[in-house]
Design a protein around this motif. Sequence first.
Motif, PDB file in Angstrom:
ATOM      1  N   LEU A 138      70.330  71.227  34.926  1.00  0.00           N
ATOM      2  CA  LEU A 138      69.400  72.272  34.862  1.00  0.00           C
ATOM      3  C   LEU A 138      69.706  73.306  33.314  1.00  0.00           C
ATOM      4  O   LEU A 138      68.553  73.495  32.932  1.00  0.00           O
ATOM      5  CB  LEU A 138      69.641  73.658  35.728  1.00  0.00           C
ATOM      6  CG  LEU A 138      69.490  72.930  37.230  1.00  0.00           C
ATOM      7  CD1 LEU A 138      69.752  74.133  38.163  1.00  0.00           C
ATOM      8  CD2 LEU A 138      68.149  72.625  37.474  1.00  0.00           C
ATOM      9  N   SER A 139      70.378  72.745  32.517  1.00  0.00           N
ATOM     10  CA  SER A 139      70.300  73.227  30.946  1.00  0.00           C
ATOM     11  C   SER A 139      69.479  72.294  30.209  1.00  0.00           C
ATOM     12  O   SER A 139      69.194  72.704  29.138  1.00  0.00           O
ATOM     13  CB  SER A 139      71.733  73.285  30.423  1.00  0.00           C
ATOM     14  OG  SER A 139      72.398  74.087  31.050  1.00  0.00           O
ATOM     15  N   TYR A 140      69.003  71.188  30.754  1.00  0.00           N
ATOM     16  CA  TYR A 140      68.078  70.303  30.030  1.00  0.00           C
ATOM     17  C   TYR A 140      66.705  70.603  30.477  1.00  0.00           C
ATOM     18  O   TYR A 140      65.559  70.230  30.313  1.00  0.00           O
ATOM     19  CB  TYR A 140      68.337  68.915  30.344  1.00  0.00           C
ATOM     20  CG  TYR A 140      69.587  68.451  29.565  1.00  0.00           C
ATOM     21  CD1 TYR A 140      69.794  68.921  28.123  1.00  0.00           C
ATOM     22  CD2 TYR A 140      70.414  67.666  30.183  1.00  0.00           C
ATOM     23  CE1 TYR A 140      70.934  68.304  27.378  1.00  0.00           C
ATOM     24  CE2 TYR A 140      71.590  67.092  29.281  1.00  0.00           C
ATOM     25  CZ  TYR A 140      71.829  67.457  27.794  1.00  0.00           C
ATOM     26  OH  TYR A 140      72.717  67.047  27.268  1.00  0.00           O
ATOM     27  N   LEU A 141      66.649  71.486  31.643  1.00  0.00           N
ATOM     28  CA  LEU A 141      65.229  71.589  32.546  1.00  0.00           C
ATOM     29  C   LEU A 141      65.110  73.052  32.410  1.00  0.00           C
ATOM     30  O   LEU A 141      64.708  73.777  33.732  1.00  0.00           O
ATOM     31  CB  LEU A 141      65.440  71.084  33.923  1.00  0.00           C
ATOM     32  CG  LEU A 141      65.351  69.408  34.116  1.00  0.00           C
ATOM     33  CD1 LEU A 141      65.529  68.954  35.488  1.00  0.00           C
ATOM     34  CD2 LEU A 141      64.412  68.578  33.052  1.00  0.00           C
ATOM     35  N   THR A 142      65.126  73.748  31.316  1.00  0.00           N
ATOM     36  CA  THR A 142      65.115  75.503  31.478  1.00  0.00           C
ATOM     37  C   THR A 142      63.678  75.870  31.370  1.00  0.00           C
ATOM     38  O   THR A 142      63.423  77.107  31.828  1.00  0.00           O
ATOM     39  CB  THR A 142      65.903  75.891  30.546  1.00  0.00           C
ATOM     40  OG1 THR A 142      65.371  75.572  28.889  1.00  0.00           O
ATOM     41  CG2 THR A 142      67.326  75.502  30.371  1.00  0.00           C
ATOM     42  N   THR A 143      62.703  75.086  31.001  1.00  0.00           N
ATOM     43  CA  THR A 143      61.314  75.449  30.913  1.00  0.00           C
ATOM     44  C   THR A 143      60.534  74.533  31.883  1.00  0.00           C
ATOM     45  O   THR A 143      60.921  73.391  32.183  1.00  0.00           O
ATOM     46  CB  THR A 143      60.926  75.224  29.428  1.00  0.00           C
ATOM     47  OG1 THR A 143      60.637  73.799  29.298  1.00  0.00           O
ATOM     48  CG2 THR A 143      61.571  75.895  28.362  1.00  0.00           C
ATOM     49  N   LYS A 144      59.523  75.050  32.257  1.00  0.00           N
ATOM     50  CA  LYS A 144      58.469  74.539  32.751  1.00  0.00           C
ATOM     51  C   LYS A 144      58.089  73.073  32.346  1.00  0.00           C
ATOM     52  O   LYS A 144      57.830  72.142  33.133  1.00  0.00           O
ATOM     53  CB  LYS A 144      57.140  75.383  33.420  1.00  0.00           C
ATOM     54  CG  LYS A 144      56.146  74.956  34.172  1.00  0.00           C
ATOM     55  CD  LYS A 144      55.004  75.586  34.126  1.00  0.00           C
ATOM     56  CE  LYS A 144      53.685  75.052  35.110  1.00  0.00           C
ATOM     57  NZ  LYS A 144      52.859  76.001  35.211  1.00  0.00           N
TER      58      LYS A 144
END
Length: 333
Positions: A274-280
Amino acid sequence: MSPVPKTMAGILVEKLGGPEVLQFKTNLPVPHIKDGEVLVKNEFIGINYIDTYFRTGLYKTALPFIGGKEAAGTVIASQSAEFKEGDRVAYIHDGAYAELTAVPADKVVPVPAELSTEQAAASMLQGLTALTFIREAAGIKQELGVSLGPWVLVHAAAGGTGGQLVQILTVMGAKVIGTAGSPEKCELATKHGAQWVINSRTEDVAARVKEITSGKGVDVIFDGIGKDTFDMDFDIIARKGTLVVFGNASGPAGPVELPRLSAKNIKLMRPVLLSYLTTKEERQEYTKELFDLILSGKVNVQIHNEIYPLKDVARAHSDLEGRKTTGKLLLKV
């Protein structure tokens, strides 16, 4: 659409412990969605090793809680302009072990018409973990011919995340060595695309890796096992190699004295998806790439041969921790 019910079935954890603390309840309150959220009627729910970490208390969360991190199903209520009732969606978010889950709309992705809900649920967390770790943690971005890329070792190459790692790495041209714990799992790792597979129960993994790589060692290691393999990783990694530790199946790895990294100038990482997917935009970009790989047939979502009813989640956890499974574990609501 039918009216939203007042209660639902789900799995509640009121105390930490073994699989027996996963309580199947039929009268849990349905979550109320807030502005910017959708209510998803889950059809298939993914089971991941991280679920066991929260259940046992290795990862901290407030009690009581509903477990689960991913699912796919249908929107039955929406407070977002992006999604409407009836949309098929998938998501990574807390509280998935239930009939209904309230999810922020920016964590929800539409499921393409060509992709089944079952495949979507099975691919999200492990597939995105594999893809982002390959791209971001290991820095493997190039499209190469078969066996022209770096030497890569994937521990537990027949598992859910391991199998996804092997398949995506193979597409990208890496020279992939997999480990697995039985002849059947070794065969599955081979089917995923690993060019070399080592039976970790009957073979000397370190000796075989050195033999396969002519003494060089591997450039990248993906280790979801942790404690049992961590010391060996330092022995078989190549100079300037990258060691990506992402799981604790055998217990937490480490601790590490920093000078231990110096002899080979090793890069040691403990990334979190989730730290690689923090933005939409990041979520959309990586999910689109993953779904395209699946729909093109380059990546196959390997699902365990039994899909468990929601009420049998404790048995699913026991099977997962007992290493009795191959591929992705799913619950059906």
